[in-house]
Every structure is written in structure tokens, then in C-alpha cells.
Design an enzyme around this catalytic site. Structure first.
Site, PDB file in Angstrom:
ATOM      1  N   ASP A 187       0.332 -24.059  -6.537  1.00  0.00           N
ATOM      2  CA  ASP A 187       1.551 -24.532  -6.569  1.00  0.00           C
ATOM      3  C   ASP A 187       2.748 -23.620  -7.263  1.00  0.00           C
ATOM      4  OD1 ASP A 187      -0.600 -23.909  -9.044  1.00  0.00           O
ATOM      5  OD2 ASP A 187      -0.060 -26.027  -9.825  1.00  0.00           O
ATOM      6  N   HIS A 188       2.201 -22.212  -8.044  1.00  0.00           N
ATOM      7  CA  HIS A 188       3.625 -22.034  -8.819  1.00  0.00           C
ATOM      8  C   HIS A 188       4.646 -20.643  -7.814  1.00  0.00           C
ATOM      9  CE1 HIS A 188       3.326 -23.175 -12.663  1.00  0.00           C
ATOM     10  NE2 HIS A 188       2.015 -23.949 -11.977  1.00  0.00           N
TER      11      HIS A 188
ATOM     12  N   HIS B 199      -3.126 -18.701 -18.969  1.00  0.00           N
ATOM     13  CA  HIS B 199      -3.491 -20.274 -18.478  1.00  0.00           C
ATOM     14  C   HIS B 199      -4.456 -19.276 -17.510  1.00  0.00           C
ATOM     15  CE1 HIS B 199      -3.014 -22.961 -14.604  1.00  0.00           C
ATOM     16  NE2 HIS B 199      -2.745 -22.871 -14.566  1.00  0.00           N
TER      17      HIS B 199
ATOM     18  N   ASP C 279       2.359 -22.456 -16.307  1.00  0.00           N
ATOM     19  CA  ASP C 279       1.688 -22.958 -17.176  1.00  0.00           C
ATOM     20  C   ASP C 279       0.932 -22.374 -18.318  1.00  0.00           C
ATOM     21  OD1 ASP C 279       1.742 -25.295 -15.527  1.00  0.00           O
ATOM     22  OD2 ASP C 279      -0.374 -24.951 -13.913  1.00  0.00           O
TER      23      ASP C 279
ATOM     24  N   HIS D 165      -1.442 -19.111  -9.276  1.00  0.00           N
ATOM     25  CA  HIS D 165      -1.509 -20.515  -8.246  1.00  0.00           C
ATOM     26  C   HIS D 165      -0.794 -20.826  -7.261  1.00  0.00           C
ATOM     27  CE1 HIS D 165      -4.948 -22.196 -12.025  1.00  0.00           C
ATOM     28  NE2 HIS D 165      -5.180 -20.973 -10.363  1.00  0.00           N
TER      29      HIS D 165
ATOM     30  N   GLU E  63       5.328 -27.133 -19.228  1.00  0.00           N
ATOM     31  CA  GLU E  63       4.226 -27.599 -18.092  1.00  0.00           C
ATOM     32  C   GLU E  63       4.133 -29.017 -18.838  1.00  0.00           C
ATOM     33  OE1 GLU E  63       0.512 -27.612 -17.677  1.00  0.00           O
ATOM     34  OE2 GLU E  63       0.511 -26.255 -19.416  1.00  0.00           O
TER      35      GLU E  63
ATOM     36  N   HIS F 226       6.153 -30.343 -14.600  1.00  0.00           N
ATOM     37  CA  HIS F 226       4.838 -30.179 -14.171  1.00  0.00           C
ATOM     38  C   HIS F 226       4.296 -30.941 -15.034  1.00  0.00           C
ATOM     39  CE1 HIS F 226       1.090 -27.754 -13.030  1.00  0.00           C
ATOM     40  NE2 HIS F 226       2.374 -27.318 -12.181  1.00  0.00           N
TER      41      HIS F 226
END
Lengths: 578, 655
Positions: free
Chosen positions: A56-57, A141, A162, A54, A187, A398
């Protein structure tokens, strides 16, 4: 967005390198000036670990490695390594080619960045250098999501990325062994939610889609190309088959087929059921779901469209949304979390008039539904993971501060461990108390274990004596005799003898015996022996009695002890108040 | 430390290592060469086989015509084929804690070991090893159960009778321990005991030993194992390859610094170059097809077949074989082909990058898609209607005693147009063909064995430098047929320790140290002092805690304070003080310096007396005697407080 720097045992590790989707300026990338003001990061970081694909990672990874400058190893799992560059390229196209932004990484930079990636297998212990080792665990995840265990000497940290503790239609549940890390960094996206059963949510989702289709509406499901999309596709596919529905389902962008192909080739990363049956029927070969073409959006009649990206902040999903927003028969289902500032976030908050670029406004008439399908652990899941790993300290990241505060209270109460929740840019220092590994000579150990008996007695701990030899980098614990021998030294005996006079009319042997019985009654829990050679031993102290030459009633007590066991004297002191 | 050797077959090993109170079985190979003594199991009734004459001894005294049949001068047992199991009597199998599997060929005896023996341990294997191993077992069971044989021959096993039989039956060893195939139920139960591991994963066994699989480069998921404690390291090398085929390359550097290296699974064909064999395979195949004949390739359904198909993928077009059908027939053909595509993590770099695109790593996906390669579970069903000649058939079992291959032997054996190409090195091709003689079909022998050859292994051993090497006795002498080839054996210094079936070796190992952890509190209280440059000593007095084979040292606990009781008001005890351990003393006390120190403390009236061993000092004012000797000092005084503390001793090594 995630980007965490861990310093452990003199090593610096960057965990994830995410991008904030809500910002369009410098704030979207992490502030690397925390690490160093000038120059490259290579000298300051021992390694970078990416938990999953992802953005955001991993969105800031090419920026970090190519524009700020980092040449060290970047670790990620095989599926992440395969999928991450595609998402990065996709994102780059939207920002640079469509919005015309500059100061962004190029395609070449993504490629160069990926060359620095070292693939990581589940449970493989990777030795980054002599002291630093990392190990990946299944996180469930998204495809290829991993948690990492980082260990330097006897100190360790677990970073979850996550994760998801309940298996879903295509992935399994996260798992970690009882590794007892000093810190567990988890997270906490769903810190307060205890989500209802997955089945109910699925039923809800299908019901909403079905109703909308029945009344001739169009359903838009903004998703990220990989991850939730596959789960929902499996769900709709089986529903369509069971209900014999005819309305078309489309999946936007060319990524669809490619994405499904990744799932087929990385089938070992999916859940048990899919893995078991893949030879007979591959769950990722869909019959009802077809590729989407831009022109289909204007077709009459009902349809379901999966479109990227998931937060309606750009790209095809936004285009379709704009087209369909005006009709109240239509519906948009947001299956995941939306970052502040995105259109997805705005409509979920009930905003009905949206300001678009170019000062026009958009009236939102279509139904807006939120379904939490994103696979994060909920409060229950987080607690479950803590129980699995048994950390000594907990660190929440997070998530939203208020919710984290609640969970922090719960964790501290239930597990009585310290829980931290640093904001972005904040530093948390956790002190650990590592033990010192030493090599003990097998002779000494075996002798000691034999003396200690099969079961340890908590009331009467045996004291073991030995000598620690520190030579270069080695620590060896051997018996004192062996130490002297190894170093070619002679032992020097230092004994003290003390004469104490006392008046006692009995014979020497009687006096000694009286002393013995007295000490025996007073000094409980000490070894006191009456030896046949006419002495009494209290631990290591020797007591002898002789009569004075002048006066047979004056007895001379000889107390003799060696320097090493001077501390035994204290027990005797307690005994001599007669 | 001991090694029990339960199998004499160098490439299908089964050894048990006893190391630090753990019992570890290394591999579980099933010696299938025993099946060569049996008659083939035909899928459909074979008039030829059923008409073979029974065997009667020359003088007619021994009549075993029901059990033994004669074919082209060789005698075969007419019964369900049996396998030679690992030795079960050498040690109690229920005491085995773990079984480490190195590759899927070396686990075929697993159900015999884990079932009905009281085994309660865990089996460790990688995921491809488990999955493909399961397929191979499933295939074996299927081959056997498809054609049940009512008769079970046992008379010939009688020692007295066996002695009278012609070779090689006469020389077969331990025939009484030979067993029939296991059932699917036993396979499932055995495999449920497998725990999956990844390369370089460190698995703790009872806190005493750590085991870790390393990539061995031989097949999908194949591994060598490191078995180590903090101070000892045993490497187990089994079936490794340095050739670049499909699996991940071999991890050599992790084998360094071993105390003992157990070496098994070298190539069975030390003189055959795999690349050359592959070339020969292709050219013979093309030649036969062009002449209008069929090609039969007896093979296992996983392993080298992937490489053969990849090679053919490139070869088909250039050799103009585009229209020739290729068939792969096995109950697990489909699964094997599918499974090979999903183990990206276990493949070589080239294949991994294909998956990133995403494309299937093996080109046989394309062969299937374009209909050039078709796979069937057996010759029955679809195959019989779709089958076209001339064609190429890949099928098992390579021993030619059971499986679909038996049918093709009967079908094609009589025509000299057809060719059988042997690629698997496990069976002698002459023995394999014996019950089909006389044969008109052409035979080509191109065994492909990618495992280490002697040249490669001696180079490897030079690099990783183990202190001792243990290997099957076969590797310590040149092969019987090529006794002059001294390059086909291991020559090492010190010479390797050879083993054979039923050997028990004492491994040369002296354990001297064990790991213990000093708790932080205790560590802080230690007072090290430097006694030689670079060497410091500290005396440690501590309580030893041993739990789960982990040892820790903790500070000596303070005795609990006596609870204040009203009855005993007289108690004026001082709280007990636990002192840091006193240093160990060594060396002698120099008299002059000692006197100077005493003076510094205000003690001036000292009478020094010389004795044989040293001096006696009489401190008159204090009425104290100090005996100074080479290796001891004795202080005798009248009052309770000793006069001088040890720390004041000048020039004295405080340890």
C-alpha cells in the site's frame, strides 16, 4: 493506500506510490491524471520517495514508472530496495498468473523500475538537485522503513510513512531530530487508539494460540512475508522453547528462509538487543519453525501456520483458510489491519457466510481473533513525534476520517498548530513564511555585536543600519560606507536645518541646558547627549541655540538632521510640546 | 584559523583545527611503531626469549640487564610494550568540542584523549568505524592483558641513560610520554562518547560550523570530512583509496572548492602495486604449502584480510589447495567476520547487489560453511586439538610483539620450509623480525596498501582545486631511501604547507562574510532600487538578533503605545510612526534639472549664487536657503516642514 504529491519551493515530490488492495480494477492504482492528463510524469516530478516495502506504499510503483512513464530518481532505503521487488513480483504472480488479469505490470517492468532506484542511507543528506535535499530517519514500522525530511531553501516537509514509536521484539522505535518542518505529514492508522502495553497483547496472543493447540485445533496466522511475521516468529519460538511445546509451527511459501536472511544481513536496521547479540546468537535462525508444504494443511492434529498474504485476499493464506474455516476448533488470528473489501475485513466484521468466486458460499465456523500487532504509531505516538519534530503545520493521512477528526482536535488543542486532513484527490495549500538568507560583512556584524553588548536588551533594541547589495544571485549586507566604496560611488549628504524662534530671557547656554533637561525628562528611552561643543544631540538630530542679533531674548533654535535619519524627527516632535 | 599538529605519523594523524570558535580534533591515531623497541610477549613460556643476555654498556659503566635484553646485536626493552601517544601538552585537551574519526585505524588513541583529560565533547564516526574500531581495541587490550608482565621498565628512559644506549633506542623521541595499553573499561567509556553518522550527513556544531563525512573508499565506513561554514570550507582527507576493493567508492566531487585541504594518510608503499602484491602473496602461499611448509600471515583482524580471503576463495581451487586448512586466530575473529557481512550500505556496488539476492556480501561466509576457513579466539582451547599442518594462519599483531603471532614465530621460525608473508604496511618487516633472529623461516614482504599514491593524489588535487594544501612534512620531500625519486613527493603550486609533530599552523584564511537571515516582515519592507545595470541596493535598518551562532535581522519594533492614563489628559502625542529606512544618497545634484523640478512645484523665485564648491539657492518666497555641493546638500528653512522631499531630487541616485 498512500500516494502524496508535495510541491515545495517549485519542486514536485511524490511520496509513496501505493496500491489499494480492496479493489481489482483501475481504482487500485492512484489516479495519476491529477498530475498530468497526457504523457509521462518525468517532466512533472523531481523525485519519488518510497517510505517502506508494504504494497500500500509501493505497489503502484512499476505501474507509475513503466506504464504511465517516469524516468527520474526513485529513493528508498537499502532493505526496501532489496525486498520491494520480491513483494511486487509475488503480488504480480497472484493477480496475473492466478486470476489471469491483464493491464498489469510485468516482471520485466519491475526490474526496469528497480533500476531507477537510488538507495538511501539513514541520516544521509541526499542532494537531489542544487536546491532539493532529502534525509531519511528510522521509522521502525518494518525492516527498512524510513521517514523523510524534504528541504528546499528554508522550507521543509517531513513525511513519516508508517512508523512506530515503541520498540518491539525485532525493531527499534522511530526517531527524528528537532527539525521544525513547515509541515509534518503523519500517518494516522491508529489515530484514536492508545494501545495497551505490548506485553499484555503478547500474552493474550500466546494464550489464544496455546488454548487452541491444547484442544487440538489448527491456528492460521495470515501475515505478510516480511515484518510482523518475524516478530511473531520470535515470540512463538521463545514461547515454544520455554513451554517445551511439540506442536509444529510452519511458515508458508519459499519466502520464509529468504525473508529471514534479509533480516540477518540487514541486522543494523533491527533493534539494539538483536544487534548487540547477533554474533553469539542470530535471532532470525529459528529452531521450531519449519517450512510449510501444501499437503500439511490436511495433516491431523494441532499446528500453527503463518501464511501469506496477511489480509486473506489471495494466495496460500486464503487456501488454508478455506480448508479450515468449517471447523470450530480451528482459529484464525488476524495480526494486522485489513483493508475494506478483503475477506480479512469481512470476517473481522463478524460476517459468517462468505461469497466466494464461482458463486459458492463458505460458512465460517472457526474462531476469528484480531490482534493489533501492526506497528503503527498510536495517538500517543503521534503526539510524541510532533513533540520531537516541532512542526508548524500538521497534515494527517492514511487513516479513517472520523478518527482523524478526533486526533486533529487534540493536536490543535495541545500544540496550537494548524492541522489538515485531506481526502484522496484533495489538495491542501499551506503558506510558509521563509526568511531570506543574506551574507553580512563580518566587519559590520562584529561592530554591531560589540555595540550590542553581551546580552540583548529586549526593552531597548539597537537599530543596525546597513545597505543590501543585490547583484546577480548574491545578496550582501554591508555598511553603507562599504557599499559606496564597493560600487565606486560618492555619498551625498542631505541635511535639513530648521530655525525655530522662541522667547527666552536666559543666556544661550542656559537655554540649551534647559532644553536638554526638558528633553531628557520627556523623551525617556532615547539617547540624548549634551556635547561639549555647545550642542545637544537627540539620537542623530543636532540642536544649537543662538540669540537673535536684534533681540537678545529671542532665541533661535537650529535643528539639523540628516536625510537618512529623518525618522528620528518623530521622537523630537514628541519632545517639543513644552 | 589554526591547526595544531599532535602526531608526526603521516598515516596515523591527530590534528586539532580551531575554526570559528569551535575546536575540532581530526582523528586520533596511535603510533604503535614504538612497540618495535620492546621484546615480544610470548603466550607460553619461551626458553629462547628468557635466556637472552641482559645489556651492559661496552665499558661496563652502565648496567641495565634487568630492563634491556640483547638479541642478534639489537637491544630490546623487556617490559610491557608501550605506545607513542599524540602530543598532550600543545593544547588543553579538555577544550576540544568534537573529534572526527576517519577510519578505524585512526581512532586507536581515543581512550587516551577522552579519558582522564577532562574531555566533555562528542566523537563522530560511522557505524562500521565504531564497531570495527571497538573490535581492534578489544583485541589490543586482550593481547596485553592475557600475558601480564609484572615488570615495568623505566630506568632506560632517563635522558642521561638513553643517550648512552645503542640505536634505535637512543634516537627514540619523547619516551617519557609513551604509555601502556588502556583497559577495556576505558575503551567502553571512550566509545560511549561516539555519536554515529552516515555518509553525507550534515552535522551542525553549535550553529557555527557544519561537518559532514564523505566516503573515502579505504575501509568499511572510512570517511573524509568536510568542515564548513556558509563561506569557508576545509576538507580533511585521510586514508582514501581509488582502488575497487570492498568499501563504497570514494566521493571526490564533494571535496571541490575547498579553501584548505588537509591531506594525510597516503600510501606508505608508494612503489608497491597492491594488485601485484596480491599475486605474489598467492603464489608464495601456494609454493610453501606444496613444499609441505606452513604459512604465517601477521595481520589486523579487519580490513585487507577480507580482500585476502576473497582472493584466496577464487585461488584455492585453481591452486589445488582445497584440502589445506586456513585458520584465522584472534579474540575478535568471529565478530570481525560476522560484522563484515552486515554493513551492506557501506559496501561497493557489487557487494550490495549480492545482499539484495539475499546472499552474504563476502565469500568468506562460504569458506566458513565449507570448513575451509576456521576461526578461533586463541591458540588455546579448541584450536590446539583441531590444528593440522601444513596450514595457513592469519593472526595478529602485525608488529610481531604481542598476540598469537608470537607463538607461531617461536614454533615455525626454525624451519626453512615455513614462510612468513607480511601484508600490512605499518611496520618495517626487518625491525619486526629483529628479536627472532636468527631465523630459518622464509620471509616474503608483499605490503598491500590501497591508499592514494602520489600520482593519484596529484590528479585528485588537480580536479578538486583546493586553494591551499596542508600535509605532513614527509610528503614534501622524496623518501630518505629513495632521494632521487622526485615523483614520490607532492609538487603543488602554491607549495603545500608542511607540518610535523607539535607544529602550530596559521591557515591562510580571511573570513569576510557571515550568514544572516532577514525575517519575512523586514524583507517585505525593503525598497531596492537599481543603481547600475544588474545591481540593486536597499538600505536596511533592523534589529540584529544573535542566538546559538545564528543571526537574524528583524524589523525595528514599534515602541509600545503609551497606555492611556487619566492623570495626563494633555497627552496629545501622535502615535510614533516607524518609517521605512530612507535610501542612501550618492552622486551630485544637477542644478538645471533641480531648478526645473522646483518650478514644477510652483517655486519660481530662486536666486542662484555661485560658490567655490557649488551653488547656493535662495528661495525668497519661502525664506529658504539650499546649499548644493558636490557631495552634500543642506537645506535651511524657517518653518517646520521641509520644503522638498528627497524623492523629488531629479537624476539622483537613491540608494
Amino acid at each position: 493506500r498512500s500516494c502524496i504529491l508535495v510541491s515545495i519551493g517549485g519542486k514536485n515530490i511524490m511520496l509513496d506510490c501505493g496500491m489499494h488492495m480492496g479493489y481489482n480494477d483501475d481504482r487500485r492504482f492512484p489516479d495519476f491524471s491529477y498530475i498530468t492528463q497526457n504523457g509521462r510524469l518525468t517532466d512533472f516530478l523531481d523525485c519519488v520517495i518510497i517510505s517502506h516495502f508494504h504494497l500500500d506504499h509501493c505497489g503502484a510503483l512499476p505501474f507509475m514508472s513503466e506504464m504511465v512513464g517516469y524516468d527520474g530518481p526513485i529513493y528508498m532505503t537499502h532493505p526496501t530496495k532489496a525486498i520491494c521487488p520480491i513483494l511486487l513480483e509475488d503480488f504480480r504472480k497472484i493477480t496475473v498468473d492466478k486470476k489471469g488479469e491483464t493491464n498489469f505490470f510485468t516482471s520485466q517492468m519491475i526490474k526496469d523500475c528497480m533500476k531507477k532506484v537510488v538507495p538511501l542511507n539513514l541520516h544521509q543528506t541526499v542532494q537531489v538537485d542544487d536546491e532539493l535535499e532529502i534525509k531519511a530517519y528510522y521509522a521502525g514500522h518494518v525492516l527498512g522503513a524510513a521517514m523523510v525530511h524534504i528541504k528546499v531553501g528554508s522550507e521543509s516537509v517531513v513525511y513519516t510513512g508508517d512508523y512506530n514509536m515503541t520498540p518491539d521484539r525485532h525493531l527499534g522505535a522511530a526517531w527524528i531530530d528537532k527539525c521544525r518542518p513547515d509541515i509534518l505529514i503523519s500517518e494516522s492508522t491508529y489515530a484514536t487508539t492508545i494501545r495497551d502495553s505490548k506485553r499484555c497483547r503478547e500474552r493474550d496472543f500466546l494464550k489464544k494460540v496455546h488454548e487452541s493447540i491444547e484442544r487440538g485445533g489448527k491456528v492460521l496466522i495470515p501475515v505478510f512475508a516480511l515484518g510482523r511475521a518475524q516478530e511473531l516468529c520470535i515470540l512463538l519460538e521463545t514461547f515454544w522453547e520455554r513451554m517445551n511445546l511439540k506442536a509444529p509451527i510452519y511458515f508458508s511459501t519459499g519466502l520464509t528462509e529468504k525473508a529471514n536472511h534479509y533480516y540477518k544481513l540487514f541486522i543494523t536496521w533491527t533493534n539494539q538487543k538483536i544487534r548487540k547479540t547477533f554474533v553469539q546468537r542470530n535471532m532470525f535462525e529459528f529452531k521450531h519453525i519449519k517450512a510449510f508444504d501444501r499437503s500439511y494443511a490436511d495433516n491431523p492434529g494441532p499446528m500453527v501456520v503463518f501464511a501469506t498474504p496477511g489480509m486473506l485476499h489471495a494466495g496460500q493464506s486464503l487456501q488454508i483458510f478455506k480448508k479450515w474455516a468449517g471447523n470450530e476448533k480451528n482459529m484464525v488470528i488476524m495480526p494486522g489491519y485489513c483493508v475494506q473489501g478483503t475477506i480479512g475485513h469481512k470476517i473481522l466484521n463478524g460476517q459468517r457466510k462468505l461469497e466466494m468466486e464461482g458463486r459458492s458460499t463458505l460458512d465460517v465456523k472457526l474462531q476469528v481473533e484480531y490482534m493489533s500487532f501492526s506497528a503503527h504509531a498510536d495517538a500517543k505516538g503521534i503526539m510524541q513525534l510532533i513533540r520531537m519534530a516541532e512542526p508548524r503545520n500538521m497534515l494527517l493521512v492514511h487513516g479513517e476520517a472520523v478518527k482523524m477528526e478526533f486526533l486533529k482536535g487534540k493536536i490543535e488543542q495541545e500544540f496550537s498548530i494548524d492541522c489538515y486532513m485531506p481526502a484522496n484527490g484533495e489538495t491542501v495549500t499551506v503558506t510558509t513564511n521563509p526568511s531570506v538568507p543574506v551574507d553580512i560583512s563580518l566587519n559590520l556584524l562584529k561592530r554591531e555585536m560589540a555595540l550590542g553588548g553581551p546580552l540583548p536588551d529586549p526593552k531597548k533594541p539597537r537599530t543596525m543600519h546597513g545597505t543590501l547589495i543585490m547583484k546577480e544571485n548574491s545578496l550582501k549586507l554591508v555598511s553603507s560606507e562599504q557599499a559606496l566604496k564597493e560600487l565606486g560611488l560618492n555619498e551625498h549628504q542631505l541635511r535639513f536645518t530648521c530655525r525655530v524662534q522662541l522667547q527666552d530671557p536666559h543666556s544661550d547656554t542656559d537655554t540649551l541646558h534647559r532644553i536638554y533637561t526638558h528633553l531628557k525628562s520627556v523623551l525617556k528611552g532615547y539617547t540624548i547627549q549634551h556635547l561639549p561643543d555647545g550642542t545637544v544631540m537627540v539620537e542623530s538630530i543636532v540642536i544649537k541655540v543662538s540669540s537673535s542679533t536684534e533681540d537678545p531674548n529671542t532665541k533661535v533654535l537650529l535643528l539639523s538632521w540628516s536625510y537618512q535619519f529623518g525618522s528620528d524627527l518623530y521622537c523630537l516632535k514628541r519632545g517639543f510640546f513644552f | 584559523m589554526k591547526l595544531y599538529c599532535l602526531s608526526g605519523h603521516p598515516t596515523l594523524p591527530c590534528n586539532v583545527l580551531k575554526f570559528k570558535s569551535t575546536t575540532i580534533m581530526l582523528d586520533c591515531g596511535l603510533d604503535t611503531t614504538s612497540v618495535l623497541n620492546f621484546l615480544p610477549l610470548p603466550l607460553v613460556h619461551s626458553p629462547r626469549l628468557s635466556k637472552l643476555p641482559g645489556w651492559v654498556s661496552k665499558d661496563g659503566t652502565l648496567n641495565l640487564e634487568k630492563e634491556l635484553k640483547e638479541c642478534a646485536g639489537r637491544v630490546f626493552v623487556d617490559s610491557q610494550p608501550e605506545f607513542c601517544l599524540p602530543e598532550k601538552e600543545l593544547l588543553d585537551l579538555s577544550t576540544i568540542d568534537v573529534i572526527l574519526i576517519s577510519n578505524y585505524h585512526c581512532m586507536m588513541a581515543l581512550p587516551y584523549i577522552t579519558e582522564h583529560t577532562g574531555f566533555t565533547g562528542t566523537v563522530y564516526a560511522t557505524e562500521p568505524t565504531l564497531q570495527i574500531g571497538r573490535l581492534l581495541m578489544e583485541e589490543l587490550v586482550n593481547f596485553m592483558e592475557r600475558v601480564p608482565k609484572a615488570q615495568s621498565a623505566t630506568c632506560w628512559k632517563n635522558k642521561e641513560i638513553q643517550r648512552m644506549l645503542p640505536g634505535p633506542l637512543k634516537d627514540a623521541v619523547d619516551v617519557w610520554t609513551w604509555k601502556r595499553s588502556y583497559s577495556m573499561q576505558e575503551v567502553n567509556s571512550a566509545l560511549s562518547k561516539v555519536q554515529l553518522v552516515g555518509y553525507s550527513q550534515k552535522v551542525e556544531l553549535f550553529g557555527a560550523v557544519q561537518v559532514s563525512p564523505l566516503s573515502s573508499g579505504y575501509s568499511l565506513g572510512s570517511s573524509n570530512w568536510i568542515i564548513q561554514s556558509h563561506h569557508e570550507k576545509v576538507s580533511y582527507v585521510s586514508g582514501s583509496s581509488l582502488l575497487t576493493t570492498h568499501p563504497q567508492p570514494m566521493d571526490q566531487s564533494s571535496l571541490k572548492n575547498s579553501d584548505v585541504l588537509i591531506l594525510t594518510g597516503l600510501t606508505q608503499m608508494p612503489t608497491a602495486n597492491p594488485d601485484g602484491m596480491l599475486g605474489e602473496f598467492c603464489s608464495n602461499l601456494a609454493m610453501t604449502i606444496r613444499a609441505g611448509g606452513n604459512v604465517l600471515v601477521p595481520c589486523y583482524s579487519s580490513g585487507v584480510i577480507y580482500d585476502l580471503l576473497e582472493c584466496l576463495y577464487q585461488f584455492i581451487e585453481s591452486a589445488n589447495l582445497g584440502t589445506t586448512p586456513f585458520y584465522f586466530i584472534s579474540p575478535v575473529a568471529n565478530s570481525s567476520l560476522e560484522f563484515s557481512q552486515i554493513f551492506a550500505e557501506w559496501l561497493c556496488h557489487n557487494k550490495q547487489s549480492k545482499v539484495y539476492l539475499p546472499e552474504p556480501p563476502f565469500p568468506h561466509a562460504e569458506l566458513i560453511q565449507t570448513n575451509k576457513l576456521k576461526h578461533y579466539p586463541s591458540i588455546h582451547g579448541d584450536f590446539s586439538s583441531e590444528f593440522r599442518q601444513p596450514c595457513v594462519v592469519f593472526t595478529g599483531h602485525p608488529s610481531l610483539r604481542f598476540g598469537d603471532v608470537v607463538h607461531f614465530m617461536e614454533l615455525w621460525g626454525k624451519s626453512s620450509l615455513n614462510t612468513i608473508i607480511f601484508t600490512e604496511p605499518d611496520f618495517s618487516y626487518l625491525d619486526a623480525l629483529a628479536p627472532y633472529q636468527p631465523l630459518a623461516m622464509k620471509c616474503v614482504y608483499c605490503p598491500i596498501d590501497t591508499r592514494l599514491n602520489f600520482h593519484q593524489v596529484s590528479k585528485l588535487l588537480k580536479e578538486v582545486q583546493p586553494l591551499h594544501v596542508v600535509c605532513p612534512e614527509q610528503y614534501t620531500q622524496p623518501p630518505l631511501t629513495q632521494s632521487h625519486r622526485s615523483d614520490l613527493m607532492l609538487e603543488l603550486q602554491p607549495p603545500p604547507m608542511p607540518y610535523r609533530r607539535c607544529s602550530v599552523l596559521n591557515l591562510p584564511f580571511r573570513r569576510r562574510y557571515e550568514r544572516v537571515y532577514i525575517m519575512p516582515e523586514l524583507a517585505n519592507s525593503l525598497v531596492p532600487s537599481e543603481i547600475k545595470p544588474g545591481i540593486s541596493l536597499a538600505t536596511v535598518s533592523a534589529v540584529l538578533h544573535s542566538k546559538d551562532n545564528k543571526h537574524t535581522l528583524q524589523s525595528v519594533p514599534k515602541p509600545p503605545p503609551v497606555p492611556p492614563s487619566k492623570k495626563r489628559k494633555r497627552v496629545i502625542e501622535e502615535p510614533p510612526v516607524v518609517l521605512a529606512p530612507k535610501p542612501l544618497l550618492s552622486g551630485a545634484v544637477p542644478l538645471e534639472a533641480f531648478l526645473a523640478t522646483l518650478q514644477k512645484h510652483g517655486i519660481t523665485e530662486v536666486k542662484v549664487e555661485e560658490t567655490a564648491d557649488g551653488h547656493i539657492l535662495h528661495l525668497q518666497a519661502e525664506d529658504t536657503l539650499i546649499q548644493l555641493e558636490e557631495d552634500g546638500t543642506h537645506i535651511v528653512c524657517d518653518n517646520n516642514e521641509p520644503l522638498v522631499e528627497g524623492q523629488d531630487f531629479p537624476n539622483h541616485s537613491n540608494i
